[in-house]
Design an enzyme around this catalytic site. Structure first.
Site, PDB file in Angstrom:
ATOM      1  N   LEU A   5      44.394 -47.729  27.234  1.00  0.00           N
ATOM      2  CA  LEU A   5      44.690 -46.406  27.774  1.00  0.00           C
ATOM      3  C   LEU A   5      43.759 -46.029  28.911  1.00  0.00           C
ATOM      4  O   LEU A   5      44.135 -45.287  29.805  1.00  0.00           O
ATOM      5  CB  LEU A   5      44.594 -45.352  26.658  1.00  0.00           C
ATOM      6  CG  LEU A   5      45.588 -45.520  25.509  1.00  0.00           C
ATOM      7  CD1 LEU A   5      45.278 -44.524  24.403  1.00  0.00           C
ATOM      8  CD2 LEU A   5      47.010 -45.350  26.002  1.00  0.00           C
ATOM      9  N   GLY A   6      42.538 -46.514  28.865  1.00  0.00           N
ATOM     10  CA  GLY A   6      41.597 -46.156  29.923  1.00  0.00           C
ATOM     11  C   GLY A   6      40.225 -46.725  29.669  1.00  0.00           C
ATOM     12  O   GLY A   6      39.897 -47.143  28.561  1.00  0.00           O
ATOM     13  N   PHE A  10      31.346 -45.389  28.980  1.00  0.00           N
ATOM     14  CA  PHE A  10      30.717 -46.067  27.851  1.00  0.00           C
ATOM     15  C   PHE A  10      31.698 -46.764  26.924  1.00  0.00           C
ATOM     16  O   PHE A  10      31.405 -46.937  25.756  1.00  0.00           O
ATOM     17  CB  PHE A  10      29.880 -45.066  27.044  1.00  0.00           C
ATOM     18  CG  PHE A  10      28.766 -44.461  27.836  1.00  0.00           C
ATOM     19  CD1 PHE A  10      27.713 -45.227  28.271  1.00  0.00           C
ATOM     20  CD2 PHE A  10      28.785 -43.117  28.161  1.00  0.00           C
ATOM     21  CE1 PHE A  10      26.689 -44.676  29.014  1.00  0.00           C
ATOM     22  CE2 PHE A  10      27.757 -42.554  28.903  1.00  0.00           C
ATOM     23  CZ  PHE A  10      26.706 -43.341  29.323  1.00  0.00           C
ATOM     24  N   THR A  12      36.029 -48.568  26.263  1.00  0.00           N
ATOM     25  CA  THR A  12      37.439 -48.683  26.580  1.00  0.00           C
ATOM     26  C   THR A  12      38.252 -48.092  25.442  1.00  0.00           C
ATOM     27  O   THR A  12      37.929 -48.321  24.266  1.00  0.00           O
ATOM     28  CB  THR A  12      37.823 -50.164  26.780  1.00  0.00           C
ATOM     29  OG1 THR A  12      36.954 -50.719  27.781  1.00  0.00           O
ATOM     30  CG2 THR A  12      39.264 -50.307  27.236  1.00  0.00           C
ATOM     31  N   ASP A 124      29.658 -31.303  29.571  1.00  0.00           N
ATOM     32  CA  ASP A 124      30.372 -32.023  30.635  1.00  0.00           C
ATOM     33  C   ASP A 124      31.832 -31.574  30.688  1.00  0.00           C
ATOM     34  O   ASP A 124      32.743 -32.390  30.820  1.00  0.00           O
ATOM     35  CB  ASP A 124      30.278 -33.540  30.437  1.00  0.00           C
ATOM     36  CG  ASP A 124      30.634 -34.311  31.710  1.00  0.00           C
ATOM     37  OD1 ASP A 124      30.554 -33.724  32.811  1.00  0.00           O
ATOM     38  OD2 ASP A 124      30.986 -35.502  31.596  1.00  0.00           O
TER      39      ASP A 124
END
Length: 197
Positions: A5-6, A10, A12, A124
């Site tokens: 998916l991405g 840090f 996958t 964040d």
């Protein structure tokens, strides 16, 4: 595991393949090589995730260490969100209509208020860290920089962490950080949704 998916800073994230006895389509699996981040930090993120249970935050299911041929991995299992991020939504159709923005920001604010009620700060918050589920509901994700807020910390000069464009002036100067910095970041997201930039 099935489709990737991405890839983040840090680790996958993958969509989970069918598993006997469960509806695997609901789960995402993030795999982090232990060399990429210290083990204590990974376990801290998992503990924070396990504390957060709100309709506008990513749902956490499990976290564990896994030894494979490629080395030691830390695995985090969460719900699978398929609606894309607010960053993708802004890029695809800027600017958004104000009623839609109001609904999305109410959901972000609700998830943020819940985190703050637990004395947690995200640190964040940005459009890329707000995902949509299949129904279009906004959910705050990525708690890798999250921390427990404290009154003493808010008065201590500290290294700023997060994404520069969404930092409050006080946080960027290293003067303090706390829940108000998350509120500032939410305001930046609101402006970006309305302006398309």
């Amino acid at each position: 595991l099935a489709a990737r998916l991405g890839r983040g800073s840090f680790g996958t994230t993958y969509r989970m393949r069918k598993v006997a006895g469960i509806d695997a389509r609901r789960y995402a699996v993030k795999m982090i090589e232990s060399e990429e981040l210290d083990g204590a930090g990974l376990e801290k993120e998992a503990r924070l995730l396990s504390m957060i249970e709100h309709e506008n935050t990513l749902r956490f299911y499990d976290a564990f260490w896994h030894d494979s041929e490629d080395g030691r991995l830390f695995v985090i299992v969460t719900e699978l969100l398929t609606g894309g991020s607010l960053a993708e939504k802004i890029a695809a159709a800027p600017p958004l209509h104000p009623p839609e923005v109001a609904t999305l920001m109410q959901q972000v604010a609700s998830g943020l208020a819940y985190m703050h009620s637990l004395n947690l700060q995200h640190r964040d918050l940005k459009p890329a860290n707000v995902m949509l589920d299949a129904t279009g509901r906004a959910k705050i994700i990525d708690f890798g920089l999250a921390c427990v807020s404290s009154a003493s910390r808010s008065r201590t000069k500290t290294k700023a962490v997060g994404t520069d464009a969404y930092m409050s002036p006080e946080k960027a100067d290293g003067k303090r950080y706390g829940p108000p910095d998350d509120v500032w970041a939410a305001g930046c997201i609101l402006a970006e949704l309305l302006l398309g930039r």
